[in-house]
Scaffold this motif. Structure first.
Motif, PDB file in Angstrom:
ATOM      1  N   THR A 328       0.832  -1.213   0.000  1.00  0.00           N
ATOM      2  CA  THR A 328       0.000   0.000   0.000  1.00  0.00           C
ATOM      3  C   THR A 328       0.867   1.264   0.000  1.00  0.00           C
ATOM      4  O   THR A 328       0.531   2.252  -0.645  1.00  0.00           O
ATOM      5  N   THR A 329       1.990   1.197   0.733  1.00  0.00           N
ATOM      6  CA  THR A 329       2.910   2.341   0.764  1.00  0.00           C
ATOM      7  C   THR A 329       3.557   2.541  -0.590  1.00  0.00           C
ATOM      8  O   THR A 329       3.673   3.672  -1.085  1.00  0.00           O
ATOM      9  N   LYS A 330       3.983   1.441  -1.224  1.00  0.00           N
ATOM     10  CA  LYS A 330       4.588   1.527  -2.552  1.00  0.00           C
ATOM     11  C   LYS A 330       3.610   2.133  -3.551  1.00  0.00           C
ATOM     12  O   LYS A 330       3.987   2.986  -4.383  1.00  0.00           O
ATOM     13  N   LYS A 331       2.372   1.694  -3.476  1.00  0.00           N
ATOM     14  CA  LYS A 331       1.350   2.186  -4.398  1.00  0.00           C
ATOM     15  C   LYS A 331       1.121   3.680  -4.217  1.00  0.00           C
ATOM     16  O   LYS A 331       1.034   4.441  -5.202  1.00  0.00           O
ATOM     17  N   ARG A 332       1.056   4.116  -2.974  1.00  0.00           N
ATOM     18  CA  ARG A 332       0.829   5.537  -2.719  1.00  0.00           C
ATOM     19  C   ARG A 332       2.042   6.372  -3.134  1.00  0.00           C
ATOM     20  O   ARG A 332       1.895   7.459  -3.688  1.00  0.00           O
ATOM     21  N   LEU A 333       3.254   5.863  -2.843  1.00  0.00           N
ATOM     22  CA  LEU A 333       4.461   6.584  -3.233  1.00  0.00           C
ATOM     23  C   LEU A 333       4.533   6.747  -4.752  1.00  0.00           C
ATOM     24  O   LEU A 333       4.895   7.815  -5.260  1.00  0.00           O
ATOM     25  N   THR A 334       4.174   5.691  -5.468  1.00  0.00           N
ATOM     26  CA  THR A 334       4.179   5.747  -6.933  1.00  0.00           C
ATOM     27  C   THR A 334       3.164   6.757  -7.446  1.00  0.00           C
ATOM     28  O   THR A 334       3.416   7.479  -8.418  1.00  0.00           O
ATOM     29  N   LYS A 335       2.032   6.826  -6.765  1.00  0.00           N
ATOM     30  CA  LYS A 335       0.985   7.776  -7.164  1.00  0.00           C
ATOM     31  C   LYS A 335       1.389   9.213  -6.845  1.00  0.00           C
ATOM     32  O   LYS A 335       1.191  10.123  -7.657  1.00  0.00           O
ATOM     33  N   GLU A 336       1.957   9.425  -5.643  1.00  0.00           N
ATOM     34  CA  GLU A 336       2.334  10.777  -5.207  1.00  0.00           C
ATOM     35  C   GLU A 336       3.552  11.296  -5.973  1.00  0.00           C
ATOM     36  O   GLU A 336       3.649  12.483  -6.268  1.00  0.00           O
ATOM     37  N   PHE A 337       4.493  10.379  -6.289  1.00  0.00           N
ATOM     38  CA  PHE A 337       5.743  10.790  -6.951  1.00  0.00           C
ATOM     39  C   PHE A 337       5.963   9.933  -8.205  1.00  0.00           C
ATOM     40  O   PHE A 337       6.870   9.088  -8.237  1.00  0.00           O
ATOM     41  N   PRO A 338       5.148  10.133  -9.229  1.00  0.00           N
ATOM     42  CA  PRO A 338       5.215   9.271 -10.422  1.00  0.00           C
ATOM     43  C   PRO A 338       6.540   9.361 -11.180  1.00  0.00           C
ATOM     44  O   PRO A 338       6.909   8.420 -11.886  1.00  0.00           O
ATOM     45  N   LYS A 339       7.257  10.469 -11.063  1.00  0.00           N
ATOM     46  CA  LYS A 339       8.517  10.649 -11.789  1.00  0.00           C
ATOM     47  C   LYS A 339       9.740  10.313 -10.927  1.00  0.00           C
ATOM     48  O   LYS A 339      10.877  10.503 -11.364  1.00  0.00           O
ATOM     49  N   ALA A 340       9.491   9.832  -9.712  1.00  0.00           N
ATOM     50  CA  ALA A 340      10.599   9.541  -8.796  1.00  0.00           C
ATOM     51  C   ALA A 340      11.394   8.315  -9.244  1.00  0.00           C
ATOM     52  O   ALA A 340      10.871   7.425  -9.933  1.00  0.00           O
ATOM     53  N   VAL A 343      15.769   3.831  -5.580  1.00  0.00           N
ATOM     54  CA  VAL A 343      17.165   3.397  -5.479  1.00  0.00           C
ATOM     55  C   VAL A 343      17.424   2.744  -4.125  1.00  0.00           C
ATOM     56  O   VAL A 343      16.609   2.835  -3.201  1.00  0.00           O
ATOM     57  N   SER A 344      18.577   2.121  -4.045  1.00  0.00           N
ATOM     58  CA  SER A 344      19.090   1.621  -2.768  1.00  0.00           C
ATOM     59  C   SER A 344      20.546   2.049  -2.676  1.00  0.00           C
ATOM     60  O   SER A 344      21.380   1.586  -3.462  1.00  0.00           O
ATOM     61  N   ALA A 345      20.839   2.928  -1.729  1.00  0.00           N
ATOM     62  CA  ALA A 345      22.225   3.352  -1.537  1.00  0.00           C
ATOM     63  C   ALA A 345      23.087   2.184  -1.060  1.00  0.00           C
ATOM     64  O   ALA A 345      24.305   2.193  -1.229  1.00  0.00           O
ATOM     65  N   LYS A 346      22.443   1.170  -0.495  1.00  0.00           N
ATOM     66  CA  LYS A 346      23.167   0.009   0.030  1.00  0.00           C
ATOM     67  C   LYS A 346      23.571  -0.942  -1.092  1.00  0.00           C
ATOM     68  O   LYS A 346      24.712  -1.420  -1.141  1.00  0.00           O
ATOM     69  N   THR A 347      22.656  -1.244  -2.008  1.00  0.00           N
ATOM     70  CA  THR A 347      22.926  -2.217  -3.078  1.00  0.00           C
ATOM     71  C   THR A 347      23.221  -1.556  -4.425  1.00  0.00           C
ATOM     72  O   THR A 347      23.580  -2.236  -5.375  1.00  0.00           O
ATOM     73  N   LYS A 348      23.049  -0.241  -4.514  1.00  0.00           N
ATOM     74  CA  LYS A 348      23.240   0.556  -5.740  1.00  0.00           C
ATOM     75  C   LYS A 348      22.197   0.240  -6.808  1.00  0.00           C
ATOM     76  O   LYS A 348      22.373   0.563  -7.986  1.00  0.00           O
ATOM     77  N   LYS A 349      21.108  -0.358  -6.403  1.00  0.00           N
ATOM     78  CA  LYS A 349      20.006  -0.594  -7.334  1.00  0.00           C
ATOM     79  C   LYS A 349      19.401   0.750  -7.753  1.00  0.00           C
ATOM     80  O   LYS A 349      19.197   1.624  -6.930  1.00  0.00           O
ATOM     81  N   GLY A 350      19.103   0.886  -9.035  1.00  0.00           N
ATOM     82  CA  GLY A 350      18.479   2.102  -9.544  1.00  0.00           C
ATOM     83  C   GLY A 350      19.456   3.218  -9.865  1.00  0.00           C
ATOM     84  O   GLY A 350      19.051   4.307 -10.289  1.00  0.00           O
ATOM     85  N   PHE A 351      20.766   2.961  -9.697  1.00  0.00           N
ATOM     86  CA  PHE A 351      21.756   4.022  -9.916  1.00  0.00           C
ATOM     87  C   PHE A 351      21.868   4.429 -11.393  1.00  0.00           C
ATOM     88  O   PHE A 351      22.137   5.583 -11.694  1.00  0.00           O
ATOM     89  N   ASP A 352      21.663   3.472 -12.308  1.00  0.00           N
ATOM     90  CA  ASP A 352      21.718   3.819 -13.732  1.00  0.00           C
ATOM     91  C   ASP A 352      20.586   4.787 -14.080  1.00  0.00           C
ATOM     92  O   ASP A 352      20.801   5.773 -14.800  1.00  0.00           O
ATOM     93  N   GLU A 353      19.394   4.500 -13.567  1.00  0.00           N
ATOM     94  CA  GLU A 353      18.250   5.382 -13.812  1.00  0.00           C
ATOM     95  C   GLU A 353      18.463   6.742 -13.165  1.00  0.00           C
ATOM     96  O   GLU A 353      18.123   7.780 -13.749  1.00  0.00           O
ATOM     97  N   LEU A 354      19.052   6.755 -11.966  1.00  0.00           N
ATOM     98  CA  LEU A 354      19.311   8.019 -11.278  1.00  0.00           C
ATOM     99  C   LEU A 354      20.332   8.849 -12.040  1.00  0.00           C
ATOM    100  O   LEU A 354      20.163  10.060 -12.227  1.00  0.00           O
ATOM    101  N   SER A 355      21.401   8.206 -12.496  1.00  0.00           N
ATOM    102  CA  SER A 355      22.432   8.906 -13.256  1.00  0.00           C
ATOM    103  C   SER A 355      21.849   9.503 -14.527  1.00  0.00           C
ATOM    104  O   SER A 355      22.162  10.643 -14.908  1.00  0.00           O
ATOM    105  N   GLU A 356      20.975   8.732 -15.190  1.00  0.00           N
ATOM    106  CA  GLU A 356      20.345   9.211 -16.421  1.00  0.00           C
ATOM    107  C   GLU A 356      19.449  10.416 -16.152  1.00  0.00           C
ATOM    108  O   GLU A 356      19.449  11.400 -16.903  1.00  0.00           O
ATOM    109  N   LEU A 357      18.701  10.369 -15.059  1.00  0.00           N
ATOM    110  CA  LEU A 357      17.798  11.475 -14.721  1.00  0.00           C
ATOM    111  C   LEU A 357      18.581  12.731 -14.363  1.00  0.00           C
ATOM    112  O   LEU A 357      18.226  13.849 -14.785  1.00  0.00           O
ATOM    113  N   ILE A 358      19.663  12.574 -13.580  1.00  0.00           N
ATOM    114  CA  ILE A 358      20.508  13.725 -13.217  1.00  0.00           C
ATOM    115  C   ILE A 358      21.096  14.353 -14.480  1.00  0.00           C
ATOM    116  O   ILE A 358      21.087  15.584 -14.649  1.00  0.00           O
ATOM    117  N   THR A 359      21.587  13.499 -15.363  1.00  0.00           N
ATOM    118  CA  THR A 359      22.171  13.981 -16.613  1.00  0.00           C
ATOM    119  C   THR A 359      21.144  14.756 -17.435  1.00  0.00           C
ATOM    120  O   THR A 359      21.423  15.838 -17.963  1.00  0.00           O
TER     121      THR A 359
END
Length: 419
Positions: A328-340, A343-359
């Protein structure tokens, strides 16, 4: 702090075990975290059904007596309120409980005092301590603060000392403000030198303990101090981050935000968050696993507005996606922040997408340019001011695929082509 005020309560240590008292319908989890950060042990928590606008205790006498009774039963060394109490209420509580009493503001100020590292941060926190302590001086002296009788209206020794300490605080505060002005002037000079180098700046902002330092470390392979406590770092830390294509930017980790920030610390926040105000991009980091994530987002946005840092370009990053987050939290977060970006700073998951968005946010769309062969110097300038995706030398021109920002963008705009 000058010797004449060294014995005032704001610099004495808080006893180790505490009874926590919270406002209606407000979780005490954050206060518990603050208390833990300060090295204290919360042995019990009480949430009030209501707060009365009474001058004496901020609640009825009966409820106050009940809280004091509980504090004595559990052998608490002090009482800590999750809301602000006035100097008068603090004195009344200490007389009633025969125990030291503190509020949320003082706890936060003390944490800042522990964590400040740079000269500027230390001065800002010391100034906040002095401003907070000034109206509370009287309770440092107990009965001595009362005026005693004497010939010609002479004052008792307690009141004389109180006035001396008050004057000492005002003098010390004036000196700190003067020192801070010098530091601000020096920082402006340093910033002007930095701004001559054409490199964009991104600032990580977010609620305290959202994982800002961990994200900075993971992105830049640096060793910024990380600890699972509130306000683990107070002073801003900047590292260089290289993006895909060789483009670089300066990435700054800023002090964490918190709700009900003491007004006396707003100036300290302004100085430590100056990088967020001047950044080309704000990376607003949220702890997606925190049950209070939505209120924390509101607090961050409100504080940014309060320090006039709300006009910058901004992206939302949801951290700690490796943790078990309710559907339910994931669903609401996706709805509230659709362009977010998740990531995981611990496992580096999502870092490629983050780098692309920053760029994309810093350097814009991918464009194609046909540069004259005699303007090969522009290729290096593109590398310095953007992301060079592809470089192809033709017989008649140099074909460049790139994302570009800065002044050079308008100089080469007329070289743009379709393919």
């Amino acid at each position: 702090m000058v010797d004449s005020i060294s014995k005032t309560y704001e610099i004495t240590e808080i006893p180790p075990s505490a009874l926590l008292v919270g406002a209606p319908e407000v979780s005490l989890a954050e206060l518990e975290g603050l208390v833990h950060t300060l090295g204290l042990n919360s042995i019990r928590s009480i949430t009030l059904a209501r707060i009365s606008p009474t001058v004496q205790y901020a609640m009825g006498t009966g409820k106050a007596s009940e809280i004091v009774k509980i504090a004595h039963e559990i052998e608490a060394d002090c009482i800590i309120f999750d809301f602000e109490i006035s100097p008068t209420q603090q004195r009344n509580w200490e007389k009633l409980a025969k125990l030291p009493v503190y509020d949320r503001q003082e706890i936060i100020i003390r944490i800042f005092a522990q964590r400040a590292q740079t000269k500027e941060a230390s001065l800002q926190v010391e100034l906040a301590q002095l401003q907070y302590s000034l109206p509370r001086l009287a309770h440092s002296y107990g009965d001595m603060a009362k005026q005693r009788g004497g010939n010609f209206g002479s004052k008792g020794s307690g009141e004389t000392q109180l006035e001396l300490d008050r004057r000492a605080i005002l003098t010390k505060s004036a000196k700190i403000k003067k020192d801070l002005k010098k530091i601000v002037k020096e920082r402006k000079t340093q910033r002007k030198r930095r701004e001559k180098i054409p490199i964009p700046v991104a600032a990580i902002v977010g609620y305290t303990n959202a994982g800002k330092s961990s994200l900075l470390n993971a992105l830049t392979s640096s060793g910024v101090f990380v600890e699972d406590k509130l306000f683990a770092t107070l002073d801003p830390t900047t590292r260089r981050l290289t993006l895909n294509g060789g483009a670089g930017l300066l990435l700054t980790d800023t002090v964490g935000f918190i709700s009900k920030l003491p007004h006396s610390l707003i100036d300290a926040f302004k100085s430590t968050l100056e990088e967020a105000n001047r950044a080309n991009l704000q990376i607003l980091l949220l702890d997606a696993s925190d049950p209070d994530v939505f209120n924390q987002y509101t607090t961050v946005v409100d504080v940014l507005a309060e320090i006039e840092a709300d006009k910058n370009k901004r992206i939302i990053v949801l951290n700690k996606c490796d943790k078990n987050i309710p559907g339910t939290t994931k669903k609401r977060l996706t709805k509230e922040f659709p362009k977010a970006v998740w990531v995981s700073a611990k496992t580096k998951k999502g870092f490629d997408e983050l780098s692309e968005l920053i760029t994309k946010e810093l350097f814009g769309k991918t464009r194609i340019y046909a540069l004259p062969l005699d303007r090969a110097d522009l290729v290096q300038k593109i590398r310095l001011n953007g992301v060079l995706i592809e470089e192809e030398w033709k017989d008649s021109h140099i074909k460049i695929t790139a994302r570009i920002s800065g002044k050079i963008k308008k100089y080469i705009a007329h070289y743009e082509c379709d393919n």
